[in-house]
Design an enzyme around this catalytic site. Structure first.
Site, PDB file in Angstrom:
ATOM      1  N   GLN A 104      16.334  27.183  -8.056  1.00  0.00           N
ATOM      2  CA  GLN A 104      17.371  27.640  -7.055  1.00  0.00           C
ATOM      3  C   GLN A 104      18.553  27.884  -7.665  1.00  0.00           C
ATOM      4  OE1 GLN A 104      16.592  28.888  -4.213  1.00  0.00           O
ATOM      5  NE2 GLN A 104      18.802  29.277  -3.785  1.00  0.00           N
ATOM      6  N   VAL A 161      22.371  34.172  -1.913  1.00  0.00           N
ATOM      7  CA  VAL A 161      21.583  33.227  -2.461  1.00  0.00           C
ATOM      8  C   VAL A 161      21.971  31.850  -2.127  1.00  0.00           C
ATOM      9  CG1 VAL A 161      20.541  32.337  -4.639  1.00  0.00           C
ATOM     10  CG2 VAL A 161      21.132  34.784  -4.383  1.00  0.00           C
ATOM     11  N   ALA A 162      21.164  31.216  -1.336  1.00  0.00           N
ATOM     12  CA  ALA A 162      21.519  29.744  -0.640  1.00  0.00           C
ATOM     13  C   ALA A 162      21.935  28.690  -1.764  1.00  0.00           C
ATOM     14  CB  ALA A 162      20.408  29.154  -0.166  1.00  0.00           C
ATOM     15  N   SER A 183      18.359  25.560   0.438  1.00  0.00           N
ATOM     16  CA  SER A 183      17.733  26.776   0.651  1.00  0.00           C
ATOM     17  C   SER A 183      16.379  26.438   1.265  1.00  0.00           C
ATOM     18  CB  SER A 183      17.358  27.346  -0.766  1.00  0.00           C
ATOM     19  OG  SER A 183      16.349  28.086  -0.682  1.00  0.00           O
ATOM     20  N   HIS A 218      13.856  27.733   1.003  1.00  0.00           N
ATOM     21  CA  HIS A 218      12.471  27.889  -0.093  1.00  0.00           C
ATOM     22  C   HIS A 218      12.344  26.588  -0.654  1.00  0.00           C
ATOM     23  CE1 HIS A 218      11.867  32.075  -0.249  1.00  0.00           C
ATOM     24  NE2 HIS A 218      13.057  32.111  -0.101  1.00  0.00           N
ATOM     25  N   ASP A 244       9.479  35.069   1.351  1.00  0.00           N
ATOM     26  CA  ASP A 244       9.987  36.339   1.447  1.00  0.00           C
ATOM     27  C   ASP A 244       8.561  37.323   1.166  1.00  0.00           C
ATOM     28  OD1 ASP A 244      12.486  35.447   1.432  1.00  0.00           O
ATOM     29  OD2 ASP A 244      12.881  35.779  -0.752  1.00  0.00           O
ATOM     30  N   GLU A 279      18.686  39.436   6.097  1.00  0.00           N
ATOM     31  CA  GLU A 279      17.520  39.236   5.288  1.00  0.00           C
ATOM     32  C   GLU A 279      16.294  39.588   6.101  1.00  0.00           C
ATOM     33  OE1 GLU A 279      18.899  36.401   1.676  1.00  0.00           O
ATOM     34  OE2 GLU A 279      17.123  35.896   2.862  1.00  0.00           O
ATOM     35  N   HIS A 288      12.920  37.548   4.957  1.00  0.00           N
ATOM     36  CA  HIS A 288      12.529  36.097   4.825  1.00  0.00           C
ATOM     37  C   HIS A 288      11.993  35.620   6.111  1.00  0.00           C
ATOM     38  CE1 HIS A 288      14.260  32.062   3.359  1.00  0.00           C
ATOM     39  NE2 HIS A 288      14.149  32.015   4.644  1.00  0.00           N
TER      40      HIS A 288
END
Length: 319
Positions: A196, A225-226, A231, A233, A240, A288, A291
């Site tokens: 990340q 972008v976190a 995030s 993720h 995604d 997004e 996502h």
């Protein structure tokens, strides 16, 4: 008979007459020169007198006009300064943006004064801070970082890592999407902190190369972008998914058949479109349409039916 007046004549008389005529000619020339000089001098004197008298007559008018001219110049300078001030104020007020914004980014920019993803000063005000005991409802966003004690057991789905507790649901969703004649592709899933950080820095570098300052680049990067540590993720519950025939992560993704199917059916498998359109001021992330986040069947159904985001759902649960 022609008389020769050449000064070389041998006769004395001829030489005397020649010199006499020459002398008279010289005196006449001298008189003419003196008269011409006198006339020239008188002309100069008359011109000087005229200039002096003309200057004396016009001087008062010039002295009266000078202050007015100065005043006009000063007034013009003030107007120019005012115009420059207005222009500078307009330039300051107008957002300086080096590249075109999507509609979602415009919406987010309008609310950045109270929703700056890089600022934590407003986390207790405009944004909810939710601590859910349910693993599937853990809130991770710019104002709610990943829990320090977060642990995850990973499983693989089509070569991508995901929290093992939602492995079956994700696989079923992908299988059913393909059964509908579509070609979904998971392009991103679980990320470590290091992954990340690398992605976030890469986005910052792209923006600084476009002319953004380091501060503005970081702020804008955080909308797409976190920030590392915030995030989903990293939570292991997000993926995604793109259409195999259109793999660009942009707003055009929403028009693909894969996304249309997923947006309509993902809730049946416990997933939601995590960052929907017109919710950026709450989520901190731009729209997004690729996502998806696992929240469980019950929560996914309510969020889908009501057209709300996870933040709104959790706010209702805690109120």
């Amino acid at each position: 008979m022609h008389t020769n007046e050449n000064p070389i004549s041998d006769t004395k008389e001829n030489r005397r007459q020649y010199h006499a005529r020459k002398s008279r000619f010289s005196r006449k020339n001298q008189i003419r020169l003196l008269l011409s000089a006198a006339v020239f001098s008188l002309t100069l004197a008359a011109g000087a007198v005229w200039q002096i008298s003309n200057y004396s007559a016009e001087a008062p008018a010039l002295s009266m006009e000078a202050p007015n001219t100065t005043a006009k110049q000063k007034s013009a300078q003030k107007n120019v300064k005012k115009d420059n001030t207005k222009t500078q104020a307009a330039d300051t007020a107008a957002p300086k943006i080096n590249d075109p914004l999507t509609e979602a980014e415009k919406e987010l920019a309008l609310s950045e004064q109270r929703t700056d993803p890089t600022s934590k000063s407003d986390s207790a005000g405009a944004h909810i801070t939710s601590v859910s005991n349910a693993w599937n409802l853990t809130l991770v966003n710019p104002w709610n970082p990943l829990p320090k004690d977060h642990e995850i057991q990973l499983a693989m789905v089509e070569g991508q890592a995901i929290d093992a507790r939602c492995q079956t649901q994700l696989q079923n969703m992908m299988t059913d999407c393909r059964a509908a004649g579509l070609q979904p592709l998971i392009c991103s899933s679980y990320r470590t902190q290091e992954m990340q950080e690398a992605l976030f820095q890469e986005r910052i570098d792209e923006l600084t190369a476009q002319g953004y300052t380091q501060k503005d680049a970081r702020k804008k990067a955080a909308t797409s972008v976190a920030i590392p540590g915030t995030s989903e993720h990293q939570l292991g519950l997000a993926v995604d998914i793109v259409d195999k025939n259109q793999q660009m992560l942009d707003s055009a993704q929403e028009n693909t058949l894969v996304q249309k199917w997923l947006m309509e059916n993902c809730w049946k498998y416990g997933f939601i479109l995590r960052y929907p359109n017109e919710k950026s001021s709450l989520t901190g992330i731009i729209y997004e349409p690729w996502h998806y986040r696992y929240v469980g069947g019950r929560a996914a159904k309510k969020i889908h039916q009501r057209g709300i985001c996870l933040e709104e759902y959790l706010a209702e649960q805690t109120s």
